[in-house]
Design a protein around this motif. Structure first.
Motif, PDB file in Angstrom:
ATOM      1  N   UNK A 168       0.831  -1.203   0.000  1.00 15.77           N
ATOM      2  CA  UNK A 168       0.000   0.000   0.000  1.00 15.77           C
ATOM      3  C   UNK A 168       0.865   1.252   0.000  1.00 15.77           C
ATOM      4  N   UNK A 169       1.923   1.252   0.795  1.00 13.99           N
ATOM      5  CA  UNK A 169       2.813   2.407   0.849  1.00 13.99           C
ATOM      6  C   UNK A 169       3.509   2.612  -0.489  1.00 13.99           C
ATOM      7  N   UNK A 170       3.932   1.535  -1.135  1.00 13.29           N
ATOM      8  CA  UNK A 170       4.653   1.649  -2.394  1.00 13.29           C
ATOM      9  C   UNK A 170       3.741   2.029  -3.550  1.00 13.29           C
ATOM     10  N   UNK A 171       2.474   1.700  -3.468  1.00 12.01           N
ATOM     11  CA  UNK A 171       1.523   1.999  -4.535  1.00 12.01           C
ATOM     12  C   UNK A 171       0.941   3.406  -4.367  1.00 12.01           C
ATOM     13  N   UNK A 172       1.096   3.979  -3.195  1.00 15.03           N
ATOM     14  CA  UNK A 172       0.499   5.283  -2.902  1.00 15.03           C
ATOM     15  C   UNK A 172       0.980   6.352  -3.879  1.00 15.03           C
TER      16      UNK A 172
ATOM     17  N   UNK B 192      -1.980   2.729 -16.313  1.00 12.16           N
ATOM     18  CA  UNK B 192      -1.426   1.467 -16.784  1.00 12.16           C
ATOM     19  C   UNK B 192       0.077   1.339 -16.552  1.00 12.16           C
ATOM     20  N   UNK B 193       0.641   2.263 -15.789  1.00 10.87           N
ATOM     21  CA  UNK B 193       2.059   2.147 -15.480  1.00 10.87           C
ATOM     22  C   UNK B 193       2.257   1.261 -14.255  1.00 10.87           C
ATOM     23  N   UNK B 194       3.485   0.869 -14.025  1.00 10.53           N
ATOM     24  CA  UNK B 194       3.817   0.005 -12.890  1.00 10.53           C
ATOM     25  C   UNK B 194       3.498   0.738 -11.591  1.00 10.53           C
ATOM     26  N   UNK B 195       2.654   0.173 -10.727  1.00  6.99           N
ATOM     27  CA  UNK B 195       2.236   0.887  -9.522  1.00  6.99           C
ATOM     28  C   UNK B 195       3.263   0.892  -8.389  1.00  6.99           C
TER      29      UNK B 195
ATOM     30  N   UNK C  49       8.559   3.619 -16.307  1.00  5.76           N
ATOM     31  CA  UNK C  49       8.115   2.246 -16.571  1.00  5.76           C
ATOM     32  C   UNK C  49       9.263   1.381 -17.080  1.00  5.76           C
ATOM     33  N   UNK C  50      10.114   1.967 -17.913  1.00  9.26           N
ATOM     34  CA  UNK C  50      11.272   1.233 -18.416  1.00  9.26           C
ATOM     35  C   UNK C  50      12.215   0.865 -17.272  1.00  9.26           C
TER      36      UNK C  50
END
Length: 186
Positions: free
Chosen positions: A91-95, A129-132, A179-180
């Motif tokens: 959750x912290x990393x996706x915030x 759609x990018x890496x969360x 993203x890369x």
């Protein structure tokens, strides 16, 4: 008797917690203790029917089953706590990406014209759609993205379409670069 008391205690422990997620994770404890209860009832009935077997063997067998059940319950509880810890970490990393998406959506609502709105909607889609997952290795590019969003916000407030277009293009490129980098880290 011990199996019945243990089942009741684990039931109160597993279902007495706050939050649906904790209750769902508690189901594995309940299923384990129910298997133990059923096995213990079957063994107890067999011990009563087969009275030719000395009672000491029955006690040893019951203690072994009880020990296995306790080890299983402790292992399951440790695994559940680890899953909850990882959930919190995720959750912290996706915030970061969620807040970024919200910021751009808010800017899209303030857009002065339809062309700008469309550019911002495309930017929202790129972010969606990018890496969360975020990580310390992405800090530099994520700081650039944040600073570009501030520039974009100021441009939208000032209705400066040339800066809006260039900022949107730069943000698209920064998100692609992020993203890369995420892809190479995996």
């Amino acid at each position: 008797m011990v199996a019945i008391i243990l089942s009741a205690g684990v039931g109160f422990y597993a279902l007495g917690r706050e939050g649906l997620r904790s209750k769902v994770y508690g189901c594995s404890l309940l299923s384990l203790v129910w298997y133990y209860l059923i096995a213990q009832l079957i063994i107890s009935v067999l011990e009563m029917i087969l009275d030719s077997i000395p009672f000491q063997y029955g006690i040893v067998l019951n203690v072994i089953f009880f020990g296995v059940c306790i080890i299983g319950l402790v292992s399951t509880e440790i695994a559940k706590e680890e899953i909850e810890r990882i959930d919190l970490k995720v959750k912290e990393k996706v915030f970061y990406i969620k807040s970024l998406q919200t910021d751009i959506e808010n800017l899209a609502n303030k857009a002065p014209d339809e062309v700008t709105k469309k550019m911002l909607k495309n930017l929202v889609e790129a972010i969606r759609y990018s890496d969360p997952m975020s990580s310390p290795q992405l800090a530099a590019i994520e700081n650039k993205i944040k600073s570009k969003i501030i520039v974009l916000s100021d441009a939208i407030t000032a209705f400066d379409t040339s800066i809006i277009k260039s900022s949107c293009d730069e943000l698209q490129q920064l998100i692609t670069d992020r993203n890369r980098i995420c892809k190479t880290m995996k």
